[in-house]
Design an enzyme around this catalytic site. Structure first.
Site, PDB file in Angstrom:
ATOM      1  N   TYR A 147     -21.195  73.788  92.176  1.00 33.10           N
ATOM      2  CA  TYR A 147     -21.348  73.055  90.911  1.00 33.10           C
ATOM      3  C   TYR A 147     -22.494  73.613  90.070  1.00 33.10           C
ATOM      4  O   TYR A 147     -22.301  73.898  88.877  1.00 33.10           O
ATOM      5  CB  TYR A 147     -21.539  71.563  91.185  1.00 33.10           C
ATOM      6  N   GLU A 154     -21.433  78.627  82.847  1.00 33.06           N
ATOM      7  CA  GLU A 154     -20.920  78.085  81.588  1.00 33.06           C
ATOM      8  C   GLU A 154     -21.990  78.141  80.502  1.00 33.06           C
ATOM      9  O   GLU A 154     -21.729  78.593  79.373  1.00 33.06           O
ATOM     10  CB  GLU A 154     -20.466  76.635  81.791  1.00 33.06           C
TER      11      GLU A 154
END
Length: 217
Positions: A147, A154
């Site tokens: 994660y 991103e």
């Protein structure tokens, strides 16, 4: 987690999604070493966009109660990824980090996470014995690394797109991306803490099951 009454449709959706992300991971493992960047990004960003946008179905499923998943965490996870594949890969494809190593770490984090997650849901639907223990352990432990890796990738890609967004569409586009990045500040902890809470419950149940099995032997 999916409800048993939705077994048929959801099982096929989860299986297809797991296989789709497995295909993305296979491209990273087999195609990327052969052609490298930036050719790999150019060759696969369309595929990744299609596979990722398929996750929009999960927002509908959560909102309509087809699956017992909080709508807020589902929207946070799906829309942040759609922002990358649509706004960046489609409309600002020249973002430098998209054609560099952050794209590879992004695909590794996304694909491994989703292969495990969708396989977990699929097995939970089709196996009378439930999900295998090893898959449950992967589902609720890999996220510690994957994660943060995904979110970092991103943000690096979005950040590299800022000057190009302004050059293409004006200052408003840059500001919109900055605003989207700021949403990660409350969004990521919310999602991360949600999974940690889930992990605590699931791992406690696994330990209780194991303890009960020992007592009966």
């Amino acid at each position: 987690m999916a409800t048993k009454t939705s077994f048929g449709t959801l099982a096929l959706y989860n299986l297809f999604s797991a296989l789709s992300w497995a295909y993305v991971l296979a491209n990273v493992a087999l195609v990327y070493p052969r052609i490298g960047q930036p050719r790999f990004y150019a060759a696969t960003r369309g595929l990744v966009t299609v596979v990722q946008c398929g996750m929009l179905i999960e927002v509908f499923n959560a909102a309509t109660g087809i699956v017992k998943t909080p709508v807020s965490t589902t929207v946070a996870q799906v829309l942040s990824r759609v922002l990358v594949v649509v706004c960046i890969f489609r409309y600002i494809p020249e973002a430098p980090n998209a054609s560099d190593w952050p794209y590879i770490t992004l695909l590794l984090a996304w694909s491994i996470t989703e292969i495990v997650r969708y396989s977990y849901y699929f097995c939970n639907l089709v196996r009378s014995a439930g999900t295998p223990k090893w898959l449950t352990i992967l589902r609720y432990n890999l996220f510690w690394v994957l994660y943060p890796l995904g979110v970092m990738s991103e943000l690096l890609i979005i950040y590299s797109a800022l000057p190009h967004a302004e050059a293409r569409y004006g200052a408003w586009a840059r500001l919109a991306l900055v605003a989207a990045m700021l949403v990660y500040i409350p969004g990521f902890p919310m999602l991360y803490l949600h999974v940690i809470a889930q992990r605590r419950k699931v791992m406690k149940a696994l330990r209780s099951t194991a303890a009960g099995a020992k007592k009966t032997t």
